[in-house]
Design an enzyme around this catalytic site. Structure first.
Site, short mmCIF file in Angstrom:
data_model
loop_
_atom_site.label_atom_id
_atom_site.label_comp_id
_atom_site.label_asym_id
_atom_site.label_seq_id
_atom_site.Cartn_x
_atom_site.Cartn_y
_atom_site.Cartn_z
N TRP A 1 47.03 42.14 26.96
CA TRP A 1 46.33 40.89 27.25
C TRP A 1 45.20 41.12 28.26
CZ3 TRP A 1 45.83 38.35 31.98
CH2 TRP A 1 45.26 37.07 31.92
N HIS A 2 45.42 42.08 29.18
CA HIS A 2 44.41 42.31 30.21
C HIS A 2 43.14 42.92 29.64
CE1 HIS A 2 47.65 41.57 33.09
NE2 HIS A 2 46.71 41.42 33.99
N GLY A 3 43.23 43.63 28.54
CA GLY A 3 42.02 44.22 27.99
C GLY A 3 42.28 45.04 26.75
N PHE B 1 38.74 39.94 32.07
CA PHE B 1 39.94 39.82 31.24
C PHE B 1 39.96 38.50 30.51
CE2 PHE B 1 41.51 42.39 35.01
CZ PHE B 1 41.13 43.57 34.42
#
Length: 461
Positions: free
Chosen positions: A320-322, A461
């Site tokens: 989800w962060h990247g 993000f």
């Protein structure tokens, strides 16, 4: 637009607050929505249509779900709503990553690469998609009634204090506040203080140590001194940048009567990774536990499945962060450690180390994780780890040494000291703290005015 900018401080915020407090209560959601859309469109007006589209679609799906009485049909409507939101996230955030990974595999196998125009990631997409999903799930579980109108719901999604970098809020926590909230001078002044603290954290500490981290991670062959300085500097930069942003968001919300939950609780004093995730980015941890870990089965399907669910939750949280394998590896790192710690506690009923050694061990594990998190790719992360082990020499390299100045190292030391002194300072704060805060804030504003644009790290993000 970012909080730490002159246009926000001296134009947007005063105009918004003046208009807000002149507006009757019934019109304030519409006013919040209008200003939040201006705040968002300041970056790219064309992406505002995506935000509006996600908002209207989610609101309509929730109405259909609330109207439907049959449990199976309600579930299918929920599934469709969540899937549509995830499709938007997948296209804008992961299409480049997927095609690039596929092209790498195709070239390795001797095939021709697929031509593809790269997709630009709209700022804040990850956050407002999570807010939309939380709304759908809360309505499905009947934990909150549907928003009383589209304006209230759109204002919840677009509320500018949390729009582009969180905190990640669950709808049912704010639903009642959109219906009724109090505005007092005490609340407003408390919000101003929290905002100023966050602003100082970002400008005076995070931005000052950022060049140390940037130089170390950009070094072609980082030495041991380069790598450890970069890892420590990034550890401090990320904490003061993100917790500073969160403080500013909480303070802004409080100025207009909203109470956001805390997002950080001295995470670097944790004695285990399990405790760390109860103290770091708590709104995301709660969201992942509530909507992902529980949906996967949580701890209701046996011991082995619990470990797998823990690992998968952190793996997906990393992704989800990247869209990069480094984030996947970072998520796997934390997921694996969480599973091991849970196994140890269930097996031996006590922590592995004494408390003080536990804090040191946890910090080392967190810093190793931040190296993966910050590196641009796996090769760069490996390069940094080799440097930390002394495989490229010991002293500073020329690429890093020119960035090592007394003021930056001094601020880095102050940042480290504050991390561990913060619990004591909060407990023993007095009126002198507020007197000290004002000149620090003025100094931070002057610093901001003299330096180039420095966005918050979590904006990517």
């Amino acid at each position: 637009m970012v909080f730490s900018s002159n246009i926000f401080l001296f134009a947007f915020l005063p105009l918004f607050l003046a208009t807000y407090y002149c507006m009757p209560m019934r019109g304030r959601s519409a006013l919040i929505l209008l200003f939040s859309y201006v705040f968002y469109a300041w970056w790219r007006p064309d992406f505002l249509s995506l935000l509006v589209g996600v908002t209207v679609l989610t609101y309509a799906i929730a109405l259909v779900m609330d109207y439907t009485q049959d449990a199976a049909k309600r579930y299918r409507v929920l599934f469709a709503g969540v899937a549509l939101n995830l499709c938007a996230l997948a296209y804008f955030k992961y299409a480049n990553f997927g095609i690039d990974s596929l092209n790498t595999a195709l070239l390795a196998l001797g095939f021709t690469r697929i031509e593809f125009t790269h997709v630009l990631l709209p700022i804040g997409l990850s956050f407002y998609i999570f807010h939309a999903i939380s709304y759908l799930v809360d309505i499905y579980r009947r934990e909150a009634p549907p928003a009383r109108n589209l304006v209230d719901f759109a204002a919840f999604i677009a509320l500018f204090p949390h729009l582009v970098a969180g905190p990640v809020l669950r709808y049912h926590l704010l639903a009642e506040q959109f219906r009724s909230r109090t505005h007092t001078l005490e609340k407003f002044s408390q919000g101003c203080v929290i905002f100023m603290v966050g602003f100082c954290k970002k400008v005076l500490i995070a931005d000052t140590v950022a060049p140390l981290a940037d130089a170390a991670f950009a070094a072609p062959i980082p030495t041991m001194a380069d790598a450890w300085l970069g890892a420590v500097a990034y550890t401090i930069q990320l904490f003061f940048d993100f917790s500073g942003y969160t403080d500013m968001a909480i303070g802004l919300a409080l100025m207009i009567g909203f109470v956001f939950p805390e997002n950080f609780n001295d995470p670097y004093t944790s004695r285990s990774i399990t405790e760390f995730w109860k103290r770091w980015h708590m709104s995301l941890s709660n969201w992942l536990r509530e909507y992902l870990y529980v949906s996967l089965g949580g701890n209701r399907k046996g011991v082995v499945r619990t470990y797998i669910n823990l690992f998968l939750t952190m793996l997906l949280g990393g992704l989800w962060h990247g869209a990069n394998w480094t984030f996947v590896l970072w998520g796997a790192w934390h997921g694996g450690i969480l599973a091991l710690e849970r196994y140890w506690l269930e097996r031996f009923k006590r922590p592995l180390l004494p408390a003080w050694l536990g804090v040191i061990k946890t910090m080392l594990l967190v810093m190793i994780g931040w190296v993966m998190f910050r590196a641009v790719n796996l090769a760069s992360a490996g390069n940094m780890f080799a440097g930390m082990l002394g495989m490229h020499g010991l002293g500073f390299s020329p690429e890093v040494s020119w960035q090592v100045s007394a003021d930056r190292v001094g601020v880095l030391v102050v940042g480290i000291a504050l991390v561990y002194a913060m619990p004591w300072l909060r407990k023993n704060k007095g009126a002198y703290g507020r007197y000290l805060l004002v000149p620090l804030f003025v100094w931070a504003v002057a610093t901001l005015s003299s330096q180039s644009f420095t966005p918050f790290l979590y904006f990517q993000f």
